[in-house]
Design an enzyme around this catalytic site. Structure first.
Site, PDB file in Angstrom:
ATOM      1  N   ALA A 169       1.069  -0.728   0.165  1.00 33.23           N
ATOM      2  CA  ALA A 169      -0.035  -0.151   0.255  1.00 33.23           C
ATOM      3  C   ALA A 169       0.540   0.991   0.299  1.00 33.23           C
ATOM      4  O   ALA A 169       0.524   2.750  -0.313  1.00 33.23           O
ATOM      5  CB  ALA A 169      -0.311  -0.104   1.530  1.00 33.23           C
ATOM      6  N   LYS A 170       1.890   1.150   0.247  1.00 32.11           N
ATOM      7  CA  LYS A 170       2.771   2.566   0.427  1.00 32.11           C
ATOM      8  C   LYS A 170       2.126   3.314   1.451  1.00 32.11           C
ATOM      9  O   LYS A 170       2.523   4.737   1.354  1.00 32.11           O
ATOM     10  CB  LYS A 170       3.288   3.183  -0.896  1.00 32.11           C
ATOM     11  CG  LYS A 170       4.633   3.638  -1.341  1.00 32.11           C
ATOM     12  CD  LYS A 170       4.839   4.424  -2.301  1.00 32.11           C
ATOM     13  CE  LYS A 170       6.003   5.136  -2.268  1.00 32.11           C
ATOM     14  NZ  LYS A 170       6.963   4.385  -1.944  1.00 32.11           N
ATOM     15  N   CYS A 171       1.298   2.717   2.249  1.00 30.53           N
ATOM     16  CA  CYS A 171       0.851   3.860   3.600  1.00 30.53           C
ATOM     17  C   CYS A 171       2.481   4.587   4.547  1.00 30.53           C
ATOM     18  O   CYS A 171       3.352   3.400   4.776  1.00 30.53           O
ATOM     19  CB  CYS A 171       0.217   3.769   3.670  1.00 30.53           C
ATOM     20  SG  CYS A 171      -0.219   2.230   5.553  1.00 30.53           S
TER      21      CYS A 171
END
Ligand code: PMP
Length: 319
Positions: A169-171
């Site tokens: 998610a590349k959060c």
């Protein structure tokens, strides 16, 4: 004339006069403010991207690399956190090019879009909260050393699992995991960390995907091993298979395969193509950047700097 870019963007490099995009308008960095209660600041509920633009002295041009793919990945990832991108990809690309022009970059540049839960509320939930969105840009050179080879350690911190906080998610919250590993590595005298997942298989670096080379074949962990589905990774897979005619296997990698590999390299928007020459105090290959890694590095720079017409469609000029 090209300008010299710092290795890492910081407030000093973009302070005050830099133009940013912030919640629907273009303003100066100093005028983009967040409330202290902002949900994303307290709970890590943001999704970001990292995009590079390369300065081309010959053509007096600044080329963004695979910008639309980055925004498309961000749009998909935003769904994981129940957010909706406020613009179409075409609009996001246009806003980005406008910022690059306003900031008049004549050096390699980094572009950082962020979508985040902007509500100033207490409950750590995802639904029914408004999203904020912004983009800053900053001059940036080489994020890690790409010439002499990275010295890495396998981190004692395990990679977060897809069912905990999805790495894909590349959060923003995910990067606590990265920061723990990166600091551990640097404070122990290494350049970079390599994560294993809960099963003990190799995942990726703190901000890079990883490949090993064994017997002329490239091997990289599959997306189901808790990695970010990197755009540089996809780029290199295309170059290795289509242009070099070599095989890329996407399969789980054991920790000790790192030690016996002929070559190891990391890749990412920031890291570009970075040879790894030592892992856990074992020399990789002969201790020098490997021949395939160097060929790939040079092919990569040809592509991102506009010297390979086959991949020109991945570049968008700012000027
Ligand atoms: N893995 C992680 C954890 C990253 O932060 C990055 C950098 N975005 C990458 C891999 C490489 O991804 P990309 O090539 O899309 O920049």
């Amino acid at each position: 004339m090209a300008q010299t870019a710092p290795a890492e963007p910081s407030a000093e490099t973009i302070r005050d006069r830099s133009w940013v995009y912030f919640n629907g308008r273009v303003c100066r960095y100093e005028d983009a403010h967040l409330g202290f209660m902002t949900h994303a600041l307290h709970y890590g509920t943001g999704i970001f991207e990292g995009i590079r633009a390369y300065w081309d002295d010959k053509r007096n041009q600044l080329w963004t690399f695979r910008m639309a793919e980055h925004y498309e990945r961000m749009r998909a990832n935003a769904r994981i956190l129940q957010m909706k991108m406020p613009h179409t990809t075409a609009e996001l690309c246009a806003i980005t090019l406008d910022l690059l022009k306003r900031n008049a970059f004549r050096s390699d540049t980094y572009i950082r879009p962020l979508i985040y839960k902007s509500a100033e509320v207490i409950t750590p939930r995802l639904h029914s909260l408004p999203d904020g969105f912004g983009i800053y840009t900053s001059a940036m050179g080489n994020y890690v050393d790409i010439d002499s080879g990275l010295r890495c350690m396998v981190s004692t911190w395990r990679r977060i699992d897809d069912n905990m906080i999805p790495a894909r998610a590349k959060c923003t919250g995910t990067y606590v995991n990265s920061a723990l590993a990166k600091s551990e590595a640097e404070q122990n005298g290494f350049d970079e960390a390599i994560f294993l997942n809960a099963d003990g298989h190799v995942c990726e670096g703190s901000a890079e995907n990883i490949f090993i080379v064994r017997g002329g074949r490239c091997i990289t962990p599959p997306p189901t091993d808790n990695i970010l589905e990197g755009i540089t990774r996809a780029t290199l897979i295309a170059v290795i298979t289509e242009d070099m005619g070599l095989e890329v296997l996407q399969r789980s990698i054991d920790r000790t395969e790192l030690y016996v590999a002929d070559e190891v390299f990391m890749c990412g928007t920031g890291a570009q193509v970075s040879p790894v020459t030592e892992i856990d105090r074992r020399t990789i290959g002969d201790g020098e950047p490997g021949p395939l890694t160097l060929r790939l590095q040079s092919a990569y720079f040809d592509i991102v700097k506009g010297n390979n017409s086959k991949y020109q469609h991945w570049l968008t000029p700012a000027y």
